[in-house]
Design a protein around this motif. Structure first.
Motif, mmCIF file in Angstrom:
data_model
loop_
_atom_site.group_PDB
_atom_site.id
_atom_site.type_symbol
_atom_site.label_atom_id
_atom_site.label_comp_id
_atom_site.label_asym_id
_atom_site.label_seq_id
_atom_site.Cartn_x
_atom_site.Cartn_y
_atom_site.Cartn_z
ATOM 1 N N UNK A 53 0.823 -1.192 0.000
ATOM 2 C CA UNK A 53 0.000 0.000 0.000
ATOM 3 C C UNK A 53 0.861 1.247 0.000
ATOM 4 N N UNK A 54 0.201 2.376 -0.138
ATOM 5 C CA UNK A 54 0.885 3.655 -0.147
ATOM 6 C C UNK A 54 0.454 4.428 1.089
ATOM 7 N N UNK A 55 1.400 4.936 1.797
ATOM 8 C CA UNK A 55 1.095 5.683 3.017
ATOM 9 C C UNK A 55 1.458 7.137 2.778
ATOM 10 N N UNK A 56 0.431 7.979 2.757
ATOM 11 C CA UNK A 56 0.651 9.341 2.273
ATOM 12 C C UNK A 56 0.050 10.416 3.161
ATOM 13 N N UNK A 57 -0.284 10.090 4.405
ATOM 14 C CA UNK A 57 -0.735 11.139 5.317
ATOM 15 C C UNK A 57 0.306 12.255 5.327
ATOM 16 N N UNK A 58 -0.130 13.506 5.108
ATOM 17 C CA UNK A 58 0.845 14.591 4.974
ATOM 18 C C UNK A 58 1.748 14.758 6.204
ATOM 19 N N UNK A 59 1.242 14.376 7.385
ATOM 20 C CA UNK A 59 2.022 14.600 8.602
ATOM 21 C C UNK A 59 2.700 13.327 9.107
ATOM 22 N N UNK A 60 2.811 12.314 8.228
ATOM 23 C CA UNK A 60 3.330 11.045 8.736
ATOM 24 C C UNK A 60 4.833 11.082 9.030
ATOM 25 N N UNK B 243 -6.191 -4.305 3.897
ATOM 26 C CA UNK B 243 -6.783 -3.731 5.091
ATOM 27 C C UNK B 243 -5.851 -2.655 5.604
ATOM 28 N N UNK B 244 -6.430 -1.536 6.024
ATOM 29 C CA UNK B 244 -5.566 -0.505 6.598
ATOM 30 C C UNK B 244 -5.921 -0.310 8.064
ATOM 31 N N UNK B 245 -4.944 0.145 8.823
ATOM 32 C CA UNK B 245 -5.086 0.251 10.269
ATOM 33 C C UNK B 245 -4.762 1.655 10.749
ATOM 34 N N UNK B 246 -5.384 1.998 11.861
ATOM 35 C CA UNK B 246 -5.084 3.260 12.520
ATOM 36 C C UNK B 246 -4.329 2.942 13.805
ATOM 37 N N UNK B 247 -3.314 3.723 14.085
ATOM 38 C CA UNK B 247 -2.482 3.443 15.259
ATOM 39 C C UNK B 247 -3.112 4.044 16.511
ATOM 40 N N UNK B 248 -3.322 3.193 17.520
ATOM 41 C CA UNK B 248 -3.765 3.709 18.810
ATOM 42 C C UNK B 248 -2.574 3.883 19.743
ATOM 43 N N UNK C 277 2.002 0.219 8.985
ATOM 44 C CA UNK C 277 2.532 -0.448 7.791
ATOM 45 C C UNK C 277 2.745 -1.928 8.063
ATOM 46 N N UNK C 278 3.305 -2.223 9.228
ATOM 47 C CA UNK C 278 3.561 -3.627 9.570
ATOM 48 C C UNK C 278 2.239 -4.387 9.676
ATOM 49 N N UNK C 279 1.252 -3.773 10.306
ATOM 50 C CA UNK C 279 -0.048 -4.433 10.440
ATOM 51 C C UNK C 279 -0.640 -4.729 9.066
ATOM 52 N N UNK C 280 -0.566 -3.761 8.170
ATOM 53 C CA UNK C 280 -1.093 -3.978 6.818
ATOM 54 C C UNK C 280 -0.306 -5.054 6.098
#
Lengths: 273, 273
Positions: free
Chosen positions: A98-105, A176-181, A193-196
């Motif tokens: 997948x591509x991870x592109x959140x501007x503040x990542x 599947x994508x995940x949100x970090x808690x 990323x690892x979860x995905x």
DNA sequence: CAAATAGTGTCTCTAAGACAATATCAC
DNA sequence: GTGATATTGTCTTAGAGACACTATTTG
């Protein structure tokens, strides 16, 4: 046609700001552990390569290997290059997650990550020799969902333990994508990323196709089964597993002896199914 | 901790050249055609939105809608924005297909494309009204493999016909990539993107999950079946199809009348399976 | 009534799960 | 012989494909 040539000769990509692009690699290996007794088969563990960050940001935290896309290469080639640089090994499979592109990542600025799973056989890591840099380690990994829908990612190596907590964000199209808690000490958004990556890997392992990449050319059906069980975290009766993979493998005339029990025939991946 | 702040305050992303990043969207719709007779159900067609390029390069050729990633948005948001700009419709699903990063894929320079499939219901396109720009058209689409392993992509709209030929390049992890043998009049590497998009879409449609996104909230089981058959290019006996989707849908009390045959009950997607 | 779709019931076939039984080695 | 894995065979079960049959509407 000429006018297109003219156009291109005079063309300049606009001066809009451009992002930096990276490839981050989740390199998985399955390693066999110790034997309980001389005749007991060793337990396998799924392992993931992490690098301890030597500089800011996230200095001292653990991260996936990765690096910037260079001019003239594709993202796949970049991911391949990064894997080779960190492991001295050419992966047997490389697959996009997948591509991870959140501007503040990334606190350094606008940086987009293309995530890949790369699969490495234990055999090839042994051959490459342990480039025992303390800043690159194979963490054993577990990833499970609890009753209330939280996903727990546990990574451990010696006395280092990383525990991240995530939530499923979106699912579809085989990804599947995940949100970090709770990032659990992992740098950037690498917990997500690892979860995905694990989810994608497990999804793929269903098809009896990816699992061969963890093994050498010749293998026993039991070792193949262990690989699948280690990835998927499920277990199947040996009799049924043999039936299920029978169309994907072919016999050789060789056997593995000296294991304290009946010798097992070695099999080979069948080229055409 | 302070030292990290200091580091970031003084940090500048290196002056390495950076690529431009785009999102290209394969927007699919299923449209019902004409009726052969008053009582015959219309045939459905899978359609893909293409834009006629008004400027160089590839001027006058057809291309997927797409555009550059802007600062502050994710690639998904960019793909969503591009879809909305071209169709005035918010897609019911948006799913990643792959990253296309061959350095020479765009004659204007170093431009990486993130490809997405977006799914649009025919109902919503009708409501949005036909923004009858001749440079944006819904092409009907077919994509099949012949005996010798070549894939033929056929796109047509009125008297415009595009015929591309491709070869399977790599497969795995639920994604297949293609190499272009004949671009058939499509701009850039868009023939390969479209091929990958259709393959991914068909793959996903197996799971009875994506197909609902092509339909309005309430639908007949036959229309649901037509959608799946149109995407997958296969046919199933109605009796068996009903059984297979029964756990994904729930009845409503409404019926569709006036079709020249027995009225069909409307169903709704079941929220939890 | 004819033509077309809507909808149900049932037989068959295949693949996966369960389980029993035998085979073969190292110690 | 004992304890472990290797390997085969068979019964059961769940789900998909095939097919026959009934139901209902409009022109």
């Amino acid at each position: 046609m000429d006018s297109e040539k003219e156009f291109l000769a005079g063309y300049k990509l606009s001066d809009y700001e451009r992002p930096s692009v990276t490839a981050d690699v989740a390199a998985f290996m399955i390693s066999s552990g110790d034997r309980e007794s001389y005749r007991h088969d060793p337990e396998n563990k799924l392992r993931l390569l992490l690098i301890k960050r030597g500089g800011h940001p996230f200095k001292g935290m653990w991260a996936l290997p990765g690096g910037f896309l260079q001019k003239g290469e594709t993202i796949e080639e970049c991911a391949l290059r990064e894997t080779q640089e960190e492991t001295n090994v050419t992966p047997t499979a490389l697959m996009p997650v997948g591509v991870f592109s959140q501007p503040d990542r990334d606190p350094r600025g606008w940086i987009i990550s293309n995530a890949y799973v790369s699969i490495i056989s234990e055999e090839s890591v042994r051959q490459a020799g342990s480039d025992d840099a303390a800043d690159a380690q194979w963490f054993s990994i577990s990833f499970d969902c609890d009753d209330i829908g939280s996903y727990h990612l546990h990574l451990s190596y010696d006395d280092v333990e990383l525990n991240a907590v995530l939530e499923k964000e979106r699912s579809g199209f085989g990804r599947t994508s995940f949100r970090i808690k709770n990032s659990g000490g992992l740098a950037f958004d690498h917990a997500a990323i690892i979860a995905a990556a694990i989810t994608a890997l497990r999804n793929e392992a269903k098809n009896y196709d990816t699992i061969f990449d963890f093994l050498p050319e010749k293998f026993t059906l039991t070792s193949l089964q262990r690989v699948r069980e280690t990835i998927m975290n499920v277990s199947v009766l040996p009799a049924n597993f043999r039936r299920m993979v029978s169309s994907y493998v072919e016999e050789t005339d060789e056997y593995v002896r000296g294991e304290g029990h009946r010798p097992a025939r070695l099999y080979r991946r069948k080229t055409v199914k």
